[in-house]
Design a protein around this motif. Structure first.
Motif, PDB file in Angstrom:
ATOM      1  N   ASN A   8       0.779  -1.236   0.000  1.00  0.00           N
ATOM      2  CA  ASN A   8       0.000   0.000   0.000  1.00  0.00           C
ATOM      3  C   ASN A   8       0.814   1.292   0.000  1.00  0.00           C
ATOM      4  N   CYS A   9       2.063   1.233   0.431  1.00  0.00           N
ATOM      5  CA  CYS A   9       2.804   2.472   0.668  1.00  0.00           C
ATOM      6  C   CYS A   9       4.156   2.557  -0.034  1.00  0.00           C
ATOM      7  N   SER A  10       4.781   1.419  -0.277  1.00  0.00           N
ATOM      8  CA  SER A  10       6.168   1.437  -0.729  1.00  0.00           C
ATOM      9  C   SER A  10       6.362   1.987  -2.134  1.00  0.00           C
ATOM     10  N   ALA A  11       5.344   1.978  -2.965  1.00  0.00           N
ATOM     11  CA  ALA A  11       5.509   2.537  -4.313  1.00  0.00           C
ATOM     12  C   ALA A  11       5.903   4.011  -4.238  1.00  0.00           C
ATOM     13  N   CYS A  12       5.397   4.715  -3.255  1.00  0.00           N
ATOM     14  CA  CYS A  12       5.731   6.131  -3.096  1.00  0.00           C
ATOM     15  C   CYS A  12       6.820   6.354  -2.046  1.00  0.00           C
ATOM     16  N   HIS A  13       6.670   5.712  -0.896  1.00  0.00           N
ATOM     17  CA  HIS A  13       7.575   5.978   0.222  1.00  0.00           C
ATOM     18  C   HIS A  13       8.787   5.060   0.253  1.00  0.00           C
ATOM     19  N   GLN A  14       8.849   4.096  -0.673  1.00  0.00           N
ATOM     20  CA  GLN A  14       9.959   3.154  -0.825  1.00  0.00           C
ATOM     21  C   GLN A  14      10.024   2.169   0.344  1.00  0.00           C
ATOM     22  N   THR A  15      10.529   0.979   0.086  1.00  0.00           N
ATOM     23  CA  THR A  15      10.623  -0.027   1.148  1.00  0.00           C
ATOM     24  C   THR A  15      11.595   0.414   2.239  1.00  0.00           C
ATOM     25  N   SER A  16      12.493   1.318   1.904  1.00  0.00           N
ATOM     26  CA  SER A  16      13.448   1.846   2.877  1.00  0.00           C
ATOM     27  C   SER A  16      12.846   2.930   3.750  1.00  0.00           C
ATOM     28  N   GLY A  17      11.637   3.419   3.394  1.00  0.00           N
ATOM     29  CA  GLY A  17      11.017   4.514   4.127  1.00  0.00           C
ATOM     30  C   GLY A  17      11.617   5.868   3.800  1.00  0.00           C
ATOM     31  N   THR A  63      -5.229  10.241  10.845  1.00  0.00           N
ATOM     32  CA  THR A  63      -6.157  11.037  10.058  1.00  0.00           C
ATOM     33  C   THR A  63      -5.668  11.175   8.618  1.00  0.00           C
ATOM     34  N   THR A  64      -4.384  11.411   8.447  1.00  0.00           N
ATOM     35  CA  THR A  64      -3.806  11.544   7.112  1.00  0.00           C
ATOM     36  C   THR A  64      -3.957  10.255   6.318  1.00  0.00           C
ATOM     37  N   VAL A  65      -3.667   9.128   6.935  1.00  0.00           N
ATOM     38  CA  VAL A  65      -3.754   7.853   6.235  1.00  0.00           C
ATOM     39  C   VAL A  65      -5.211   7.497   5.938  1.00  0.00           C
ATOM     40  N   LEU A  66      -6.100   7.775   6.859  1.00  0.00           N
ATOM     41  CA  LEU A  66      -7.514   7.473   6.633  1.00  0.00           C
ATOM     42  C   LEU A  66      -8.134   8.377   5.560  1.00  0.00           C
ATOM     43  N   MET A  77      -1.996  12.267  -1.603  1.00  0.00           N
ATOM     44  CA  MET A  77      -1.939  10.927  -1.006  1.00  0.00           C
ATOM     45  C   MET A  77      -3.355  10.355  -0.964  1.00  0.00           C
ATOM     46  N   PRO A  78      -3.522   9.123  -1.397  1.00  0.00           N
ATOM     47  CA  PRO A  78      -4.876   8.546  -1.390  1.00  0.00           C
ATOM     48  C   PRO A  78      -5.376   8.294   0.031  1.00  0.00           C
ATOM     49  N   ALA A  79      -6.672   8.246   0.175  1.00  0.00           N
ATOM     50  CA  ALA A  79      -7.312   7.884   1.441  1.00  0.00           C
ATOM     51  C   ALA A  79      -7.404   6.368   1.515  1.00  0.00           C
ATOM     52  N   PHE A  80      -7.099   5.826   2.676  1.00  0.00           N
ATOM     53  CA  PHE A  80      -7.161   4.379   2.856  1.00  0.00           C
ATOM     54  C   PHE A  80      -8.334   3.945   3.723  1.00  0.00           C
ATOM     55  N   LYS A  81      -9.254   4.858   4.020  1.00  0.00           N
ATOM     56  CA  LYS A  81     -10.363   4.536   4.921  1.00  0.00           C
ATOM     57  C   LYS A  81     -11.252   3.424   4.388  1.00  0.00           C
ATOM     58  N   ASP A  82     -11.347   3.284   3.087  1.00  0.00           N
ATOM     59  CA  ASP A  82     -12.189   2.240   2.512  1.00  0.00           C
ATOM     60  C   ASP A  82     -11.393   1.021   2.053  1.00  0.00           C
ATOM     61  N   ASP A  83     -10.069   1.095   2.152  1.00  0.00           N
ATOM     62  CA  ASP A  83      -9.225   0.026   1.622  1.00  0.00           C
ATOM     63  C   ASP A  83      -8.705  -0.945   2.676  1.00  0.00           C
TER      64      ASP A  83
END
Length: 130
Positions: A33-42, A67-70, A76-82
């Motif tokens: 869900n996140c590594s495509a943008c934030h990379q596996t290294s963070g 709140t940001t992640v939801l 950045m996409p919302a993950f509240k429904d995912d």
């Protein structure tokens, strides 16, 4: 074929299926869900996607991050429904405690409360010309 052999084969197939359907790990949730943008290294991508490693926002109070992640923010996409509450808690705890980050864990109850707070927030009224 005897009933006991059929029963044994059924149990074997069921247990093999159960082993293959395991819960997602926090790292796999991040990778999916996140590594495509934030990379596996963070470390993110400079100028495009912020680093999560060493970020004070990530390590600070958990509510703004939840709140940001939801709800999403600034592209950045919302993950509240995912993602469900338990998976979100697991993923957020992974981010808050990986790559040297010193954030506190996030519980499922924390995510439930943050989701309720977002849902209770006053929604902007639709403005219609006529």
């Amino acid at each position: 074929m005897s009933r006991s052999i059929v029963f044994a084969c059924g149990l074997l197939a069921a247990s093999a299926f159960a082993v293959s359907v395991q819960a997602a790990t926090p790292q796999s949730l991040f990778n999916d869900n996140c590594s495509a943008c934030h990379q596996t290294s963070g470390k993110g991508v400079k100028g495009a996607f912020p680093a999560l490693a060493g970020d004070p926002f990530v390590q600070g109070a958990p509510l703004p991050m939840m709140t940001t992640v939801l709800a999403g923010r600034a592209g950045m996409p919302a993950f509240k429904d995912d993602l469900n509450d338990a998976d979100l808690a697991s993923l957020l705890t992974y981010v808050r405690t990986s790559w040297g980050n010193k954030g506190t864990p996030v519980t499922t109850a924390d995510v439930v409360a943050a989701r309720a707070k977002i849902n209770a927030a006053k929604k902007p009224r639709n403005l219609q010309a006529h």
